[in-house]
Design a protein around this motif. Structure first.
Motif, short mmCIF file in Angstrom:
data_model
loop_
_atom_site.label_atom_id
_atom_site.label_comp_id
_atom_site.label_asym_id
_atom_site.label_seq_id
_atom_site.Cartn_x
_atom_site.Cartn_y
_atom_site.Cartn_z
N ILE A 135 -35.77 5.44 -33.70
CA ILE A 135 -35.58 5.50 -32.28
C ILE A 135 -35.68 7.27 -32.12
O ILE A 135 -34.56 7.89 -32.52
CB ILE A 135 -34.65 5.18 -31.62
CG1 ILE A 135 -34.80 3.58 -31.90
CG2 ILE A 135 -34.77 5.36 -30.06
CD1 ILE A 135 -33.42 2.82 -31.38
N ARG A 136 -36.52 7.91 -31.34
CA ARG A 136 -36.66 9.43 -31.35
C ARG A 136 -36.11 9.80 -29.69
O ARG A 136 -36.52 8.94 -28.95
CB ARG A 136 -37.97 10.10 -31.46
CG ARG A 136 -37.74 11.60 -31.55
CD ARG A 136 -39.25 12.02 -32.05
NE ARG A 136 -40.21 11.67 -30.91
CZ ARG A 136 -41.47 11.88 -31.13
NH1 ARG A 136 -41.85 12.39 -32.51
NH2 ARG A 136 -42.28 11.65 -30.28
N ILE A 137 -35.20 10.57 -29.55
CA ILE A 137 -34.45 10.56 -28.26
C ILE A 137 -34.61 12.26 -28.15
O ILE A 137 -34.04 13.08 -29.10
CB ILE A 137 -32.95 10.22 -28.37
CG1 ILE A 137 -33.09 8.81 -28.44
CG2 ILE A 137 -32.37 10.43 -27.00
CD1 ILE A 137 -31.85 7.97 -28.56
N ASN A 138 -34.66 12.81 -26.86
CA ASN A 138 -34.42 14.05 -26.45
C ASN A 138 -34.42 14.23 -25.00
O ASN A 138 -34.80 13.23 -24.27
CB ASN A 138 -35.72 15.12 -27.06
CG ASN A 138 -37.03 14.43 -26.66
OD1 ASN A 138 -37.23 14.69 -25.36
ND2 ASN A 138 -37.85 13.77 -27.16
N ASN A 139 -33.94 15.22 -24.59
CA ASN A 139 -33.93 15.73 -23.10
C ASN A 139 -34.55 16.80 -22.92
O ASN A 139 -34.59 17.73 -23.77
CB ASN A 139 -32.49 15.47 -22.39
CG ASN A 139 -31.88 16.52 -23.00
OD1 ASN A 139 -31.16 16.59 -24.25
ND2 ASN A 139 -31.44 17.54 -22.44
N THR A 140 -35.32 17.02 -21.75
CA THR A 140 -35.67 18.48 -21.50
C THR A 140 -34.56 19.35 -20.90
O THR A 140 -33.33 18.95 -20.63
CB THR A 140 -36.77 18.18 -20.35
OG1 THR A 140 -35.96 17.64 -19.19
CG2 THR A 140 -38.07 17.39 -20.59
N ALA A 141 -34.65 20.58 -20.86
CA ALA A 141 -33.94 21.79 -20.57
C ALA A 141 -32.98 21.41 -19.54
O ALA A 141 -33.64 20.90 -18.39
CB ALA A 141 -34.44 22.82 -20.64
N LEU A 142 -31.70 21.68 -19.42
CA LEU A 142 -30.63 21.69 -18.56
C LEU A 142 -30.41 23.28 -17.93
O LEU A 142 -30.68 24.09 -18.77
CB LEU A 142 -29.69 21.02 -18.73
CG LEU A 142 -29.84 19.38 -19.26
CD1 LEU A 142 -28.56 18.98 -19.93
CD2 LEU A 142 -30.30 18.72 -18.03
N SER A 143 -30.00 23.39 -16.98
CA SER A 143 -29.42 24.49 -16.31
C SER A 143 -28.26 25.10 -17.20
O SER A 143 -27.32 24.19 -17.09
CB SER A 143 -29.64 24.76 -15.07
OG SER A 143 -28.63 23.81 -14.55
N CYS A 144 -27.84 26.28 -17.42
CA CYS A 144 -26.64 26.90 -17.66
C CYS A 144 -25.56 26.31 -17.08
O CYS A 144 -25.50 26.54 -15.88
CB CYS A 144 -26.74 28.58 -17.90
SG CYS A 144 -25.27 29.08 -18.50
N GLY A 145 -24.42 26.02 -17.71
CA GLY A 145 -23.39 25.48 -16.94
C GLY A 145 -23.51 23.86 -16.61
O GLY A 145 -22.15 23.27 -15.92
N ALA A 146 -24.50 23.44 -16.33
CA ALA A 146 -24.93 22.17 -15.81
C ALA A 146 -24.09 20.73 -16.57
O ALA A 146 -23.85 19.76 -15.98
CB ALA A 146 -26.23 21.86 -15.56
N ALA A 147 -24.11 21.09 -17.83
CA ALA A 147 -23.56 20.18 -18.86
C ALA A 147 -22.51 20.48 -19.55
O ALA A 147 -22.96 20.97 -21.20
CB ALA A 147 -24.69 19.29 -19.55
N PRO A 148 -21.56 20.79 -19.41
CA PRO A 148 -20.59 21.71 -20.13
C PRO A 148 -19.99 20.49 -21.60
O PRO A 148 -19.81 19.47 -21.31
CB PRO A 148 -19.11 21.58 -19.51
CG PRO A 148 -19.79 21.52 -18.14
CD PRO A 148 -20.93 20.64 -17.98
N LEU A 149 -19.66 21.18 -22.48
CA LEU A 149 -19.30 20.58 -23.94
C LEU A 149 -18.08 21.12 -24.34
O LEU A 149 -18.01 22.45 -24.50
CB LEU A 149 -20.45 20.67 -24.98
CG LEU A 149 -21.91 20.15 -24.84
CD1 LEU A 149 -22.82 20.52 -25.71
CD2 LEU A 149 -21.77 18.60 -24.62
N THR A 150 -17.27 20.32 -24.95
CA THR A 150 -15.97 20.73 -25.47
C THR A 150 -15.73 19.86 -26.41
O THR A 150 -16.54 19.21 -26.95
CB THR A 150 -14.84 20.59 -24.57
OG1 THR A 150 -14.81 19.25 -24.08
CG2 THR A 150 -15.19 21.18 -23.23
#
Length: 216
Positions: A135-150
């Motif tokens: 199963i190959r998964i990907n998402n297209t580009a998001l804008s800066c700050g839209a999806a914070p990662l910690t």
């Protein structure tokens, strides 16, 4: 003529210079360690809804470096054919689909796809080669700050797998696992995480910086 005092003073200067160099190396090494770009993908929360429908979720986190928010990600999961015990439609957004409204990162059906392919060979447990499909998964580009990662895992999204054929899902101990190879072939893609730093500059962290967990 060099006196004992001159020799001692020169020796002290060399010792101080050596000490400063050692401190500088330590600081640089420590700085490099802090800047390491590390991330984690985790698959969990799997559940069988009925004899034809199966769900699982993928979580992502950033445990080090300057990773601030998600831009683009891609990864491949192996799913056991013994577990499928039938067939799953191949192609993008057919047999495997993204469940709308399940992403804590704002990923939607418009920019997230899951495709089902038959791998040529290889793989990591559970199963290798003929025992697994990908199963190959990907998402297209998001804008800066839209999806914070910690360092706290957040849900990338939930996915639905639909099988067809007689019977039901197979009873196997291992259903899913990550492909972490360096080559993209046979429907597989090399895991990577494209991210923004605090200044909204785009970077890519490769599979060597990742940790891949199968907790189901």
């Amino acid at each position: 003529m060099k006196t004992n005092a001159t020799i001692k003073m020169k020796s002290s200067f060399i010792n101080v210079r050596t000490l400063c160099l050692a401190v500088l190396i330590t600081l640089v090494t420590g700085f490099s360690s802090v800047k390491a770009q590390t991330f984690t993908y985790e698959v969990k929360g799997d559940s069988v809804a009925d004899c034809n429908t199966f769900y699982f979720s993928v979580y992502v986190s950033a445990s080090g470096g300057t990773i601030s928010s998600l831009d683009f990600s891609q990864f491949t999961l192996f799913i056991s054919k013994a577990f499928i015990n039938g067939t799953v439609a191949t192609g993008s957004n057919t047999g495997v689909t993204f469940v709308p409204g399940t992403s804590a990162l704002g990923i939607t059906t418009a920019n997230s796809t899951a495709a089902f392919f038959q791998p040529l060979s290889g793989g990591t447990p559970p199963g290798t080669g003929a025992d697994t499909s990908a199963i190959r998964i990907n998402n297209t580009a998001l804008s800066c700050g839209a999806a914070p990662l910690t360092s706290t895992p957040v849900r990338y999204g939930q996915f639905k797998v639909v099988r067809s054929g007689t019977g039901c899902w197979g009873c196997v101990p291992n259903k899913l696992g990550f492909f972490t190879g360096s080559l993209s072939a046979g429907g597989k893609t090399t895991p990577q995480l494209s991210y923004f730093d605090g200044s909204c500059v785009n970077h890519i962290a490769t599979a060597t910086s990742g940790t891949f967990i199968k907790s189901n």
